[in-house]
Design an enzyme around this catalytic site. Structure first.
Site, PDB file in Angstrom:
ATOM      1  N   TYR A  89       0.817  -1.212   0.000  1.00 30.00           N
ATOM      2  CA  TYR A  89       0.000   0.000   0.000  1.00 30.00           C
ATOM      3  C   TYR A  89       0.855   1.268   0.000  1.00 30.00           C
ATOM      4  CZ  TYR A  89      -4.760  -1.772   0.682  1.00 30.00           C
ATOM      5  OH  TYR A  89      -5.987  -2.338   0.509  1.00 30.00           O
ATOM      6  N   LYS A 149       3.184 -15.212   1.925  1.00 28.78           N
ATOM      7  CA  LYS A 149       3.530 -16.149   0.867  1.00 28.78           C
ATOM      8  C   LYS A 149       5.054 -16.283   0.806  1.00 28.78           C
ATOM      9  CE  LYS A 149       1.404 -16.766  -3.058  1.00 28.78           C
ATOM     10  NZ  LYS A 149       1.075 -18.215  -3.029  1.00 28.78           N
ATOM     11  N   ASP A 159      -2.797 -17.917   0.366  1.00 30.08           N
ATOM     12  CA  ASP A 159      -3.810 -18.514  -0.519  1.00 30.08           C
ATOM     13  C   ASP A 159      -4.447 -19.738   0.143  1.00 30.08           C
ATOM     14  OD1 ASP A 159      -1.360 -19.835  -0.758  1.00 30.08           O
ATOM     15  OD2 ASP A 159      -1.623 -20.318  -2.882  1.00 30.08           O
ATOM     16  N   ASP A 162      -6.355  -7.095   3.731  1.00 28.50           N
ATOM     17  CA  ASP A 162      -7.491  -6.447   3.077  1.00 28.50           C
ATOM     18  C   ASP A 162      -8.405  -7.516   2.471  1.00 28.50           C
ATOM     19  OD1 ASP A 162      -9.015  -4.296   2.022  1.00 28.50           O
ATOM     20  OD2 ASP A 162      -8.006  -4.532   0.093  1.00 28.50           O
ATOM     21  N   ASP A 207     -12.148  -9.164   4.182  1.00 34.31           N
ATOM     22  CA  ASP A 207     -13.433  -9.132   3.460  1.00 34.31           C
ATOM     23  C   ASP A 207     -14.014 -10.539   3.373  1.00 34.31           C
ATOM     24  OD1 ASP A 207     -13.444  -6.392   2.949  1.00 34.31           O
ATOM     25  OD2 ASP A 207     -14.011  -6.656   0.848  1.00 34.31           O
TER      26      ASP A 207
END
Ligand code: IPM
Ligand code: MG
Length: 367
Positions: A142, A192, A224, A248, A252
Site C-alpha cells: 500500500y 507467501k 492462498d 485487506d 473481506d
C-alpha cells in the site's frame, strides 16, 4: 481529569446516517452511565473534498492527532470516481492511517447467532464463529516505494512495491500475540514465503516474536491456503496476523463468512500516546454504500460496534463495551432487522433510526 476526547469523521454515503445513531449511543452513555466524552466533528473523504478540495484537510489531520480516538463512518462514492488519484476520498483515510501510524488493524469476524442463516456457507460451518484478523495497516504494498506509472520504452509500466522492515513486522506481530493471549492463545500468521522474500522475513520475525509468547500456539500458512481454509473450516482459527494487502482480502472474505458485512467493526491502533492510550481510529468494515445513502435504510450496527471497540481498546471500559455488544445481540435475537438483514421470512425492516431506537431501549433494559 478532562473527559476523553473523540473526533467524529462521518464521511460520505451512509456514513453520516449511521454515525447519527452512534452519537445517540454516546449521549446515552453520558446521560445514563456518567461517561462524558468531548465530541468534535469534522469532514473526511468526498465531503472534505467538496469543501476544501482535499479529502483530508491539514487541520483535520492535526485534530485527529490530538484526540484520544477517532470514529470514522465511510468514505467514497461514484461522484468521486473520476477525481485525480491523489485527491480520491480513500486517500484521506490512508493518510489518517499512515500519519497516525495505526499499524495494527483489528478486524473481528463474528457470527451472531440470530444471523447464522445469513452466511453463504452452511450454518454449522459459521455458527459461533469468532475470529480476529490483525492486518498490518501502514506498510507493505500500500505504501512501498517505488510506486507509480512510468514510461518504459514505448509502453507504460505500473509499479507498486511490497516492502516490510523487521521492526514493522515485529510490532504488528506483538500486537497479535498480545490479543491471542487475551483470547484462545492461537495465532496463525499468513504470508507467501514460498514466493516472496518479504514473506520469508515475515515468517522469520513472527517466529522470533513468538519466543516471547510460549503460551501461544503459533502456526504459519500461505495466504492462498489461508483463504481456502477460512472458507473450509473457519473455526480452526482464533487470531490471524497478516500483511496489509492479504489482510485487506482475507478480512473481506472472513467478514462475508458471517453473512453480515453490515455488522462488523474495526479498530486501527498505533503506539501508546503520552497518556498511555494507543493512537486509535475506529470504523465499520463496510463502505459508504452510495446505492442506499440518504434513504434511512443503512444498518448502523457496524458503526455502533466500532464505538464499542473504542470503549474497550481506548478507554478501558470493557464492561461498558460488553453492555453495548449485548444490547446489539439482544436486538438481533428479538428479530429487529434493517433491510440488509432480511431473510425470506418477510419481516418488515426497521430504518437506521429504528435500529438505533431498539439498541437504546436494550441499553435501558440493561441497567
Ligand atoms: C479497507 C478498504 C480500504 C483499503 C480502501 C477504502 C482504501 O478496502 O479498509 O479494507 O483498501 O484498505
Ligand atoms: Mg478492504
Amino acid at each position: 481529569m478532562p473527559n476523553p476526547s473523540l473526533l467524529i469523521l462521518a464521511g460520505d454515503g451512509i456514513g453520516p446516517e449511521v454515525m447519527a445513531e452512534v452519537k445517540r449511543i454516546i449521549d446515552w452513555f453520558g446521560a445514563k452511565r456518567g461517561m462524558h466524552f468531548d465530541v468534535t466533528e469534522d469532514l473526511v473523504g468526498g465531503a472534505a473534498y467538496d469543501r476544501h478540495g482535499t479529502p483530508l484537510h491539514d487541520d483535520t489531520m492535526a485534530r485527529a492527532q490530538a484526540v484520544d480516538a477517532v470514529l470514522l463512518g465511510a468514505v467514497g462514492g461514484p461522484k468521486y470516481d473520476n477525481l485525480d488519484f491523489s485527491v480520491k476520498p480513500e486517500r484521506g483515510l490512508l493518510r489518517l492511517r499512515k500519519e497516525m501510524d495505526l499499524f495494527a488493524n483489528l478486524r473481528p469476524a463474528q457470527c451472531f447467532d440470530a444471523l447464522s442463516d445469513f452466511s453463504s456457507l452452511k450454518k454449522e460451518v459459521v455458527a459461533g464463529l469468532d475470529i480476529m484478523i490483525v492486518r498490518e495497516l501502514t506498510s507493505g504494498v500500500y505504501f512501498g516505494e517505488p510506486r507509480g506509472i512510468f514510461q518504459e520504452g514505448n509502453e507504460r509500466v505500473g509499479i507498486n512495491t511490497q516492502r516490510y522492515t523487521e521492526s514493522e513486522i515485529d510490532r504488528v506481530a506483538r500486537a497479535a500475540f498480545e490479543l491471542a493471549m487475551r483470547r484462545n492463545r492461537k495465532l496463525c500468521s499468513m504470508e507467501k514465503a514460498n514466493v516472496m522474500e518479504s514473506g520469508i522475513l515475515w515468517r522469520e520475525v513472527v517466529t522470533r516474536v513468538g519466543k516471547d509468547y510460549p503460551e501461544v500456539e503459533l502456526s504459519h500458512m500461505y495466504a492462498d491456503a489461508g483463504a481456502m481454509q477460512l472458507t473450509r473450516w473457519p473455526k480452526q482459527f482464533d487470531v490471524i496476523v497478516t500483511d496489509n494487502l492479504f489482510g485487506d482480502l482475507l478480512s473481506d472474505l472472513a467478514a462475508m463468512l458471517t453473512g453480515s458485512l453490515g455488522m462488523l467493526p474495526s479498530a486501527s491502533l498505533g503506539a501508546p500516546m503520552a497518556n498511555g492510550r494507543p493512537k486509535a481510529l475506529y470504523e465499520p468494515v463496510h463502505g459508504s454504500a452510495p446505492d442506499i445513502a440518504g434513504q434511512g435504510k443503512a444498518n448502523p450496527i457496524a458503526c455502533i460496534l466500532s464505538f464499542a471497540m473504542a470503549l474497550r481498546y481506548s478507554f478501558d471500559m470493557g464492561d461498558e463495551a460488553d453492555r453495548l455488544e449485548k444490547a446489539v445481540e439482544r436486538v438481533l435475537a428479538d428479530g429487529v432487522r434493517t433491510a440488509d438483514l432480511l431473510g425470506a421470512e418477510g419481516v418488515a425492516p426497521v430504518s437506521t433510526t429504528g435500529m438505533g431506537d431498539a439498541i437504546l431501549a436494550a441499553l435501558d433494559a440493561s441497567l
